[in-house]
Design an enzyme around this catalytic site. Structure first.
Site: not given
Length: 232
Positions: A65, A72
């Protein structure tokens, strides 16, 4: 590596964890899930091998994650406007997280189903654990709670300032654990004095405010005491 440089490097690393926990709700979900799974595993009395596997899965999902969060951020820097390639990059990274999370859920289900069924059939008797195991569990849970709480307040550096004081939380968690395990008044007093000195030092050098240290100590003490009451 000099201690000051190591602390600075550790601060940067933990800052990344706090950033992910603060900005990514899925990261917070993974941290909550890690606490729930870890406590449930203790509650159901799973073996050490199963416990190691479950902890490893939690670490894997949380790490992926964080990598997804980094991807991102980099993608947003490289692509200022909408671009199908940026979407593909983000979707692929998110897919990796989904695969890891679903795999962890499936493996967790396989490992916990039988202990969970026995737990209900046995009248929901809570499995008892050894004192060292509970102490380690308490320390892990306290650290995760400190990370989650710091991510919400977002002040100070991970190892220098912010609410609550992680040093104080860990110090008083250790004090409660040692007090329960040794049942020795003198040992308990010595460890408590050390915990107080650690907490006081954070205030003296201006890293924490008194209330941050007090709340950190309460977090560590309460969490550790409750876990010992449940599992001992």
């Amino acid at each position: 590596m000099p201690l000051r440089k190591w602390i600075k490097s550790a601060n940067h690393a933990i800052e990344g964890i706090l950033h992910a926990a603060k900005t990514q709700r899925h990261m917070r979900y993974h941290l909550y899930a890690a606490i729930i799974v870890l406590i449930s595993a203790f509650l159901l009395g799973v073996g050490r091998i199963e416990l190691v596997v479950l902890i490893s899965l939690a670490i894997l999902v949380i790490s992926i994650e964080m990598i997804n969060t980094s991807i991102e951020i980099i993608t947003d820097i490289l692509f200022k406007e909408y671009d199908p390639r940026a979407k593909a990059i983000k979707d692929t990274a998110a897919g990796a997280v989904l695969i890891a999370a679903m795999g962890a859920v499936i493996i967790g289900y396989i490992m916990l189903f039988e202990p969970l069924r026995e737990f209900f059939y046995s009248g929901m008797d809570i499995a008892k654990r050894s004192e060292p195991d509970i102490a380690v569990l308490a320390l892990i849970v306290v650290l995760i709670l400190v990370v989650i709480t710091k991510s919400f307040f977002g002040k100070g550096e991970p190892l220098r300032g912010g609410m609550p004081s992680g040093h104080s939380a860990v110090a008083f968690s250790v004090w409660v654990a040692i007090t329960i395990m040794t049942e020795s008044f003198m040992v308990s007093m010595l460890v408590m004095i050390m915990a107080i000195f650690i907490a006081q030092s954070r205030v003296t050098v201006g890293i924490h405010k008194p209330w941050e240290v007090i709340l950190g100590g309460l977090l560590g003490m309460t969490t550790t005491f409750l876990l010992f009451k449940v599992f001992l």
